[in-house]
Design a protein around this motif. Structure first.
Motif, short mmCIF file in Angstrom:
data_model
loop_
_atom_site.label_atom_id
_atom_site.label_comp_id
_atom_site.label_asym_id
_atom_site.label_seq_id
_atom_site.Cartn_x
_atom_site.Cartn_y
_atom_site.Cartn_z
N CYS A 184 46.46 28.56 12.09
CA CYS A 184 47.29 27.53 12.70
C CYS A 184 48.63 27.44 11.98
CB CYS A 184 46.58 26.17 12.63
SG CYS A 184 45.03 26.12 13.58
N ASP A 186 52.66 25.16 11.73
CA ASP A 186 53.35 23.90 11.98
C ASP A 186 54.65 24.19 12.73
OD1 ASP A 186 55.08 24.99 10.09
OD2 ASP A 186 54.40 23.68 8.47
N TYR A 218 44.52 17.79 13.14
CA TYR A 218 45.62 18.74 13.37
C TYR A 218 45.97 18.77 14.85
CZ TYR A 218 48.00 23.21 14.06
OH TYR A 218 48.89 24.18 14.44
#
Length: 394
Positions: A184, A186, A218
């Protein structure tokens, strides 16, 4: 007729690694063996009830049985644009910056055919979802696969590529949360991608299939949240995972008007769009069923927790993913010499658990297997108990 002689584009495709596991799975089930299938990422839940009810209602109207619009009916394009405004604060023009596609694969494959020319370099992380590599190859492009042990390393290698390569990439093709590695990112990562692309005149495609499957608080960012992203980028979103509507085949391509226009042009020659009652029902999904996406995410998070706990108890330590509907697991130490395909075969033979071998996702997928979170907790516990027994027996 010689059926062994392969056609031009078929010759470009490698043997389908997953077919080996699928064949073994079919033979085991034919022998009445109870295989727990954690291989293909095929959602097992039902679509939201209001969506199914609207589909039945719309299908009863003969007017909806005619050809639809290739780029999607206006109301559906309006609804996806509204969802992006609500969820990401992104403003899109439903006429020029949004198109309905027959799932995410259709969006990606046809977009590549529309905008990639012979030899154009398309940069992607490796390992990757197979269409990200072979969709480029079928479109006559050059699939430039950069290793991605972490997103930061991928970004560094992408920056190096721009500095050192004589021929700049035509497109950057990424997908986060990432399948198969579950990594993942940002918003800062996406800002750097857009900065590089804008500076070098590169197109960007972000496959956002797991937009709503972020765990432990998240929340996956949309690339269209980045200022200036629409100048160079499109994002692909589908209802498959977010709404348990995988078989319905409803996706969207959103963002850069020039790329959307090219996709609309090529689709106008290839299809008449999704069956109209499905499009009408999809409006209800986007308009009324946001709460269902939260429930679906909670189901996957629960399954993730059960799987991770079970694997750890089996002596197979695996990090819990922060997103997607998968777990990406390094091979247990004493089995690493086998490689991912042979280990997957052994897992199916000895534990009756089917997983996807990492090598099927590219050379940098070797040494891993992918679990799909597609079984309920009881079946998942059954799988991890069988794995524990196999690992302990040696």
């Amino acid at each position: 007729m010689d059926t062994t002689q392969e056609f031009y584009r078929i010759k470009k495709l490698p043997p389908y690694v997953f077919a080996v596991i699928n064949e073994m799975k079919a033979k085991a089930r034919a022998a009445q063996l109870d295989v727990v299938d954690l291989g293909m990422g095929n959602p097992d839940g039902a679509a939201p009830r209001p969506v199914v009810s609207k589909l039945v209602e719309a299908a009863r109207n003969p007017r909806n049985h005619r050809y639809s619009m290739s780029r999607g009916i206006p109301q559906l394009r309006n609804e996806i644009v509204k969802r992006y405004q609500r969820n990401y604060g992104v403003t899109l023009d439903p006429e020029k910056e949004a198109i309905v596609t027959i799932g995410a694969k259709d969006a990606l494959a046809h977009l590549l055919f529309a905008v990639i020319g012979p030899g154009d370099a398309v940069v992607s992380p490796n390992p990757c979802y197979p269409i990200h590599q072979y969709g480029v190859i079928m479109a006559e492009g050059h699939a430039c696969m950069l290793p991605m042990p972490t997103p930061a390393v991928f970004l560094e290698r992408l920056q190096d590529l721009y500095q050192k390569s004589a021929k700049k990439p035509t497109m950057i093709l990424i997908s986060f949360p990432h399948n198969p590695t579950t990594q993942c990112i940002d918003l800062e990562f996406l800002k750097e991608i857009i900065r590089l692309a804008a500076h070098h005149g590169t197109m960007v495609v972000h496959d956002f299939a797991y937009a709503d499957l972020g765990f432990d608080g998240y929340r996956p960012p949309s690339i269209l949240q980045v200022e200036g992203a629409k100048e160079v980028a499109v994002e692909i979103f589908s209802l498959s995972k977010s709404y348990n509507m995988a078989g319905w085949r409803v996706g969207f391509c959103l963002g850069n008007a020039r790329m959307i226009h090219a996709l609309a042009r090529i689709k106008s020659y290839l299809d008449y769009g999704v069956f109209q009652p499905i499009q009408i029902a999809s409006i209800i999904a986007l308009r009324e069923c946001e709460e269902d996406t939260h429930k679906i995410r909670a189901v996957y998070q629960k399954r993730r927790d059960v799987l991770i706990q079970g694997l750890n108890r089996a002596g197979w330590p695996v990090e819990p993913p922060r997103g997607t509907m998968f777990t990406w697991a390094p091979l247990p130490e004493k089995y690493k010499h086998l490689g991912s395909l042979e280990f997957s075969k052994l897992l199916l033979e000895k534990a009756l658990v089917a997983v996807s071998p990492g090598i099927g996702f590219g050379p940098h997928g070797e040494g891993y297997v992918r679990f799909a979170l597609i079984e309920n907790p009881h079946r998942t516990r059954q799988a991890t108990a069988s794995i524990k027994k196999m690992l302990q027996s040696g």
